[in-house]
Design an enzyme around this catalytic site. Structure first.
Site, PDB file in Angstrom:
ATOM      1  N   HIS A  20      -1.777   0.002 -12.162  1.00  0.00           N
ATOM      2  CA  HIS A  20      -2.391  -0.262 -10.664  1.00  0.00           C
ATOM      3  C   HIS A  20      -2.737   1.185 -10.066  1.00  0.00           C
ATOM      4  O   HIS A  20      -2.033   1.808 -10.250  1.00  0.00           O
ATOM      5  CB  HIS A  20      -1.372  -1.193 -10.084  1.00  0.00           C
ATOM      6  CG  HIS A  20      -0.073  -0.802  -9.838  1.00  0.00           C
ATOM      7  ND1 HIS A  20      -0.015   0.043  -8.473  1.00  0.00           N
ATOM      8  CD2 HIS A  20       0.815  -0.718 -10.337  1.00  0.00           C
ATOM      9  CE1 HIS A  20       1.495   0.094  -8.742  1.00  0.00           C
ATOM     10  NE2 HIS A  20       1.658  -0.064  -9.749  1.00  0.00           N
ATOM     11  N   ASP A 139      10.208   3.690  -4.838  1.00  0.00           N
ATOM     12  CA  ASP A 139       8.930   2.970  -5.115  1.00  0.00           C
ATOM     13  C   ASP A 139       9.533   1.663  -5.969  1.00  0.00           C
ATOM     14  O   ASP A 139      10.783   1.511  -5.846  1.00  0.00           O
ATOM     15  CB  ASP A 139       8.051   3.529  -5.898  1.00  0.00           C
ATOM     16  CG  ASP A 139       8.382   4.092  -7.142  1.00  0.00           C
ATOM     17  OD1 ASP A 139       9.437   4.242  -7.489  1.00  0.00           O
ATOM     18  OD2 ASP A 139       7.592   5.010  -7.758  1.00  0.00           O
ATOM     19  N   ARG A 440      -0.975 -11.336  11.899  1.00  0.00           N
ATOM     20  CA  ARG A 440      -1.001  -9.938  11.516  1.00  0.00           C
ATOM     21  C   ARG A 440      -1.839  -8.994  12.329  1.00  0.00           C
ATOM     22  O   ARG A 440      -2.603  -9.279  13.110  1.00  0.00           O
ATOM     23  CB  ARG A 440      -2.145  -9.841  10.138  1.00  0.00           C
ATOM     24  CG  ARG A 440      -1.263 -10.373   8.868  1.00  0.00           C
ATOM     25  CD  ARG A 440      -2.021 -10.343   7.681  1.00  0.00           C
ATOM     26  NE  ARG A 440      -2.235  -9.100   7.156  1.00  0.00           N
ATOM     27  CZ  ARG A 440      -3.279  -8.718   6.293  1.00  0.00           C
ATOM     28  NH1 ARG A 440      -3.750  -9.547   5.368  1.00  0.00           N
ATOM     29  NH2 ARG A 440      -3.302  -7.532   5.768  1.00  0.00           N
TER      30      ARG A 440
END
Length: 572
Positions: A20, A139, A440
């Site tokens: 990705h 990560d 949001r």
């Protein structure tokens, strides 16, 4: 008498070829000149499963460089020892077919395999204007690790401590996001939802004097199952199930299946607070291990602007530095910089701005507008800013696509949708345009000269790239309700005149009209789509998003009809 010939430039290509967020970065004599994300040229969100072939092609073409000109290719993962790497894909011919599919006769340039967390660290350390520095990488997973503390000094990166993948903060947050029904790619949504709730505690993630600990019963360690250490897409499904069992013990939550997302606000707040505490534990440990008042941060978790803001406010460091692409996109430039340093050709690359992608030219803008049957008008620079500012102050929504595009997930005034922050309804209006959830937030772009007038708490260098949240001053919350989150916070972008003069001029024109030194800025894309890249994509999105009133495209003001343009000149 002979004239000295200029030395042949040394080109280094850095790539991320994980599953990705693949990307390509090009260095000339050790200096970054382009960075292109595969998702923005391949038009698939996160470029899932796509190698960066198109990104490489566009990167090289923009600089008139051929693959045969490359001195080296640096890859920001060392796949060779993993099961993922045990295939023909990673032979020289396999790499050539993956990265340069249109070059069947190319002799693959020399390849440098850079371990993933080392590439992340390089992407943050080498562009940082300080030395020595403490480095933290966080990560989902590298080859065998999920969190790393390192020291950067004199061009060298020394790994001091690593946490195994079973301790992954990235996997923990992704699993929590999916548990709340927001998908493993919904980390930004979970962070925004957290502001509506209150942390309750009780999760298995704990801050410790030496960093943090994630306690998940049954989670395999590296020694138990070395094959499980390979890089994974999103997060490990076995590990996810173990985390799910833990979340299920966190009263009163079950896995979200049909409930409104807002019902998970307390859960989101609890997860966010646990993450922030764990990162503060890491930062304290790094401060003890490295004698430097400067911290550089990389890795996908560095995209969590609430966490970065809290780290800035903690006072553990005098300065916190985050590059514009702390995510896996950034390992391409990190790998390239590491290879350049290894080859002894590194020069100073600074991330003073994020505009390293592809350009939108005046000719492309005119052709795209005409091809869609839109009317447009070329305007000189001061007039274009004045017209756009006038439209914003009159309540219109303006899309803005000018110059070289931003790198990363944040729109920073090159591919943005803009509105007036004084009208609270613009928050809902922009979320409707983009097909986003109403809870949001949207963010302000703030003139650098006025940032301290707007923010009550420091946001530091990460605000250059909209990567740190802080608290708005109370008087500004009332004046800028569209960008004020429910907890009084905002995620500002600091707009510097030298790095984006056109965008700075627009906001200054708006300030002179309204007294507010900021505009609402959200990314120029619709739900599920990458940020627009080309003039054609900007026009196509403008055509579909009927509630965007005007489009500023390169040097042109673009509208749906002549009556929609200000009557200062004839349309073309």
């Amino acid at each position: 008498m002979t004239t000295a010939q200029p030395a042949t430039p040394r080109y280094t290509l850095g790539v991320n070829i994980n599953l990705h967020d693949s990307s390509a970065a090009l260095l000339r004599d050790g200096v970054l000149i382009r960075l292109v994300e595969q998702e923005k040229v391949g038009r698939r969100k996160h470029a899932l499963g796509q190698p960066p072939a198109l990104a490489i092609q566009q990167c090289l073409a923009a600089e008139s460089v051929s693959p045969g000109d490359l001195a080296a290719v640096a890859i920001g993962w060392d796949h060779r020892g993993s099961r993922f790497g045990q295939s023909r894909r990673f032979t020289p011919d396999g790499l050539r077919r993956m990265l340069f599919p249109d070059q069947p006769d190319l002799a693959m340039p020399p390849v440098t395999w850079v371990p993933h967390h080392l590439a992340h660290a390089a992407s943050a350390y080498y562009p940082c204007p300080a030395d020595p520095v403490a480095i933290i990488v966080i990560d989902g997973a590298g080859e065998t690790q999920c969190s790393t503390i390192a020291r950067g000094h004199g061009g060298a990166i020394e790994i001091l401590r690593e946490w195994p993948i079973a301790q992954s903060l990235g996997f923990f947050y992704a699993a929590a996001s999916r548990w709340a029904g927001l998908s493993e790619w919904g980390a930004g949504k979970l962070m925004g939802l957290a502001a509506y709730g209150r942390p309750r505690g009780g999760l298995p993630l704990h801050r410790r004097p030496d960093g943090y600990e994630l306690v998940v019963a049954g989670a395999p360690g590296d020694a138990d199952d070395p094959g499980r250490r390979r890089p994974l897409l999103g997060f490990d499904p076995v590990y996810e199930r173990l985390l799910y069992a833990t979340f299920g013990c966190h009263y009163p939550y079950a896995e979200r299946r049909g409930e409104e997302a807002i019902a998970y606000a307390d859960f989101a707040a609890t997860v966010q607070d646990a993450l922030e505490e764990a990162v503060l534990g890491l930062a304290e440990q790094a401060r003890r291990l490295v004698d430097s008042p400067v911290l550089v941060l990389a890795g996908g978790v560095g995209m969590n602007c609430s966490m970065v803001g809290r780290l800035v406010r903690s006072g553990l460091y005098d300065r916190v530095y985050v590059p514009p692409v702390p995510s896996d996109v950034g390992v391409s430039v990190g790998a390239a910089l590491f290879e350049a340093e290894r080859a002894g050709v590194r020069q100073q690359t600074r991330f003073d701005h994020a505009y390293w992608s592809l350009d939108v030219s005046a000719d492309q803008a005119a052709a795209a507008a005409a091809g869609a049957g839109l009317v447009s008008r070329p305007l000189p620079e001061p007039e274009l800013a004045r017209q756009a500012a006038a439209a914003l102050s009159a309540g219109q929504v303006v899309a803005w696509a000018r110059g070289r595009g931003e790198i990363g997930q944040r729109a920073l005034g090159a591919r943005s949708i803009l509105a007036d922050p004084r009208d609270r309804r613009n928050h809902e209006r922009l979320n409707l345009i983009k097909g986003r959830e109403m809870w949001r937030p949207v963010a302000p772009s703030v003139l650098a000269e006025h940032l301290d007038e707007v923010m009550a708490t420091p946001v530091g260098q990460p605000a250059r790239f909209m990567l740190a949240a802080g608290v708005l001053r109370p008087e500004l919350r009332a004046r800028m309700p569209a960008v004020t989150h429910v907890d009084g916070s905002a995620r500002p972008q600091e707009v510097v005149r030298d790095t984006n003069p056109a965008y700075w001029t627009l906001i200054e024109e708006f300030r002179q009209r309204t007294g507010v030194p900021a505009v609402v800025n959200t990314s120029f894309n619709l739900a599920g789509e990458p940020i627009v890249n080309t003039a054609g994509e900007a026009v196509e999105t403008f055509v579909r998003a009927k509630d965007i009133d005007l489009l500023v495209l390169a040097d042109r003001l673009v509208a749906r009809g002549e009556s929609d343009l200000p009557a200062t000149a004839e349309a073309t």
